[in-house]
Structures are given as C-alpha cells and as structure tokens.
Enzyme design. Structure first.
Site, short mmCIF file in Angstrom:
data_model
loop_
_atom_site.label_atom_id
_atom_site.label_comp_id
_atom_site.label_asym_id
_atom_site.label_seq_id
_atom_site.Cartn_x
_atom_site.Cartn_y
_atom_site.Cartn_z
N ASP A 1 -11.00 3.09 4.26
CA ASP A 1 -11.39 1.68 4.22
C ASP A 1 -12.90 1.52 4.08
O ASP A 1 -13.38 0.45 3.71
CB ASP A 1 -11.00 1.01 5.55
CG ASP A 1 -9.78 0.10 5.43
OD1 ASP A 1 -9.50 -0.36 4.31
OD2 ASP A 1 -9.12 -0.12 6.46
N LYS B 1 0.84 -1.20 0.00
CA LYS B 1 0.00 0.00 0.00
C LYS B 1 0.87 1.25 0.00
O LYS B 1 0.61 2.20 -0.74
CB LYS B 1 -0.93 -0.01 1.23
CG LYS B 1 -2.05 -1.04 1.12
CD LYS B 1 -2.83 -1.24 2.41
CE LYS B 1 -3.88 -2.34 2.22
NZ LYS B 1 -4.66 -2.64 3.43
N GLN C 1 -4.63 -1.56 9.62
CA GLN C 1 -4.61 -2.88 8.98
C GLN C 1 -5.23 -3.93 9.90
O GLN C 1 -4.88 -4.02 11.07
CB GLN C 1 -3.15 -3.24 8.62
CG GLN C 1 -3.00 -4.51 7.82
CD GLN C 1 -3.59 -4.41 6.40
OE1 GLN C 1 -3.67 -3.33 5.82
NE2 GLN C 1 -4.01 -5.53 5.86
N1 GUN Z 1 -7.04 -6.74 6.05
C1 GUN Z 1 -7.45 -7.46 4.98
N2 GUN Z 1 -8.11 -6.66 4.10
C2 GUN Z 1 -8.11 -5.42 4.63
C3 GUN Z 1 -8.63 -4.17 4.20
O1 GUN Z 1 -9.23 -4.03 3.13
N3 GUN Z 1 -8.42 -3.11 5.04
C4 GUN Z 1 -7.78 -3.25 6.22
N4 GUN Z 1 -7.64 -2.17 6.99
N5 GUN Z 1 -7.28 -4.39 6.66
C5 GUN Z 1 -7.45 -5.48 5.86
#
Ligand code: GUN
Length: 296
Positions: A120, A53, A97
């Site tokens: 998110d 990311k 995350q």
């Molecule tokens: N863990 C797995 N997928 C995601 C996501 O789309 N966002 C976040 N914050 N954590 C994740």
C-alpha cells in the site's frame, strides 16, 4: 465539444496483462507472488474492494489470501495476524483494508507491516522513499495509478500546472510528491488545494491537470475547469438512486455531464481511477516478489 474519455478500465487491463506475463516468468522460477489482504469488519464497499483485489490477483496468476476478522477484534489480535504475515516468506505483499474500526489505531497498524511487504506504500519508510524519489519503496496504488493514467494517455505532467483538490495521506499528498519529482511522469508544478483554500474555483481554473480527491459527490462544476484541461476524478460516493438495481449509483467528485463539455480529457466514474488502483497494487506485489527474489 465533449472531452476525450480516459479509459481506466482498458489501461488497467493492459497493466494487469503486463504483470501477468512477469508473474508467469517468476512462477517458472518457483516464486508465486502472493498478496495477503486483511479485512476487519463488514463495511460493504470494503468487502467489494477486497473481493476485487483477490480476483485480480488470481487472474494475474498470483496467490491471494484474504483474512477476515470481526469488527470487534482487539487491536492486539490484528497485530499478531500482521506479525505472522510479516514472518511468512511465502507472503510478498500485505494490505490492511481501510477504514479500520475505531478501536484500532490505523497509524499503529500500518506501521506494524514490514515496509518490505507494505504494498500500500503507507508505512513511514515508504512515504519517505516516495518523497525522496527512491524507487526501492512502494508508491501508494491510487496516486501511482493516476500517474500511469496520465502517461499512458499521452498527457504530459512535465511543466504542467497540476492542481490536486484534497490533501489526504492516501491520495493528495503522495500524488503531489510523485508528480513534482524530476523525471518521466513528473516535473509538474503542483498545487495542493483543500477546504481552506481561498476561492477554490479560481484556483482550479489555473490547472492544466485537475485532480479531485475529496469524497464529495459532484462537487466540482464546469465553472471550476479551464477549457481543454485534463480532469481526473478520484471520488466514488454512493448516491441513492431508486432506478438502479442496487438502489444506488457511484458518483465522482466532478459533475461529469457539465464538466465533460469544458474539459479536454476526463476520467469517468466508475471506470477511471478505480481500475488503476487495483492494477498498481498488483504491480507493487510483483515488485515485492521480485525484490525478495533478488535478496533485497
Ligand atoms: N481504502 C480505500 N483505499 C484504500 C487503499 O488504497 N488501501 C487500503 N488498504 N485501504 C483503502
């Protein structure tokens, strides 16, 4: 006959290039879109996702801040990090995350993020806006990415029967809402199937578009797929494989080799949904920076 491959890496790259062009315009006006990612603990897949990311942000010309905290960080300390990011006008997007360590309550943490920076789309305000079709909210990146994959591959949800296997708050439930909204990229007839669904294979065989998001390696076999259907595989499970340099391979929720002989179009794992999730996170961060510039 073998199914057409839906190339998420190429479509994701196309979207990231579109975002980069918009980022350049905003930057010329003195606003550098910025994403802060908080990683608690040392879960190896999470570390890889967070690194990807951050790299994608920088490649698009955005500012990236990664905050890593030890696994035993008290929940109150994470809350104060979020408060600081909420208050910082240079930060447009905030993401924690998941999964968080057990002593932290995911719900409380996700609700603490300012909905205007919740790229998110997990805050109840954004979940509500998604259900209502209010475009001022943020759509969660994975469902949003799946919708874009379909639209940009010429696969029309309008009028189609979409069966989504998996009812998670991250993927299944928001995707069902997104695809059933009226308008472009929506207008589908959606069924959400799950572990309690009677005769799951028969239900899946009614799908024009089958989306599988359950986190069980190669669970969906060819017998569960209608000939010619589109199959979107959201799974990424690490499966031990001594022939691979890292000792594992990534497996989807779909038995790819047999299903591709029945399906009309299919996403590979990796290289299908995964790259779209990162691309849509950048789209959301850009949306947040643009909205804050416009004073909304
Ligand atoms: N863990 C797995 N997928 C995601 C996501 O789309 N966002 C976040 N914050 N954590 C994740």
């Amino acid at each position: 006959m073998s199914a057409r491959l839906i190339d998420g890496a190429a479509i994701g790259a196309e979207i990231r290039a579109e975002v980069a062009a918009q980022v350049a315009l905003l930057t010329a006006q003195g606003i550098v879109p910025s994403l802060a990612v908080v990683l608690v603990g040392e879960d190896p897949p999470s570390q890889i996702y967070v690194r990807s990311k951050a790299k994608a942000c920088i490649a698009a010309g955005m500012h990236s801040e990664v905050i890593t905290l030890p696994a035993d960080t008290p929940g109150a300390e994470l809350a104060s990090v979020i408060d600081r990011l909420n208050a910082d006008p240079r930060v447009h997007g905030i993401l924690c995350q998941l999964p968080l360590p057990p002593q932290m309550h995911d719900d409380a943490i996700l609700r603490r993020i300012d909905p205007a920076k919740d790229v998110d789309g997990f805050h109840p305000v954004n979940v509500g806006k998604l259900v209502l079709g209010d475009p001022s909210g943020f759509k969660p990146a994975t469902p949003y990415g799946i919708q874009q994959l379909l639209m940009r591959s010429g696969i029309e949800p309008r009028g189609a029967h979409v069966v989504i296997v998996g009812r998670s708050n991250l993927v299944g439930r928001p995707l069902a809402n997104l695809l059933s909204l009226p308008g472009a990229g929506g207008d589908a007839t959606v069924t959400v199937a799950h572990s309690r669904t009677h005769d799951l294979a028969a239900m899946c065989r009614t799908a024009d578009i089958l989306v599988v998001a359950i986190g069980r390696a190669e669970f969906i076999k060819a017998a569960a797929v209608k000939p010619g259907a589109t199959v979107i595989d959201v799974g990424t499970t690490r499966v031990n494989d001594a022939t691979r340099p890292r000792g594992y391979r990534l497996a989807g929720d779909v038995a790819f080799d047999e299903v591709r002989e029945v399906a009309g179009a299919i996403t590979p794992v990796p290289g299908g949904v995964g790259p779209m999730t990162i691309a849509m996170l950048l789209v959301n961060t850009l949306q947040s920076a643009s909205a804050q510039r416009a004073g909304r």
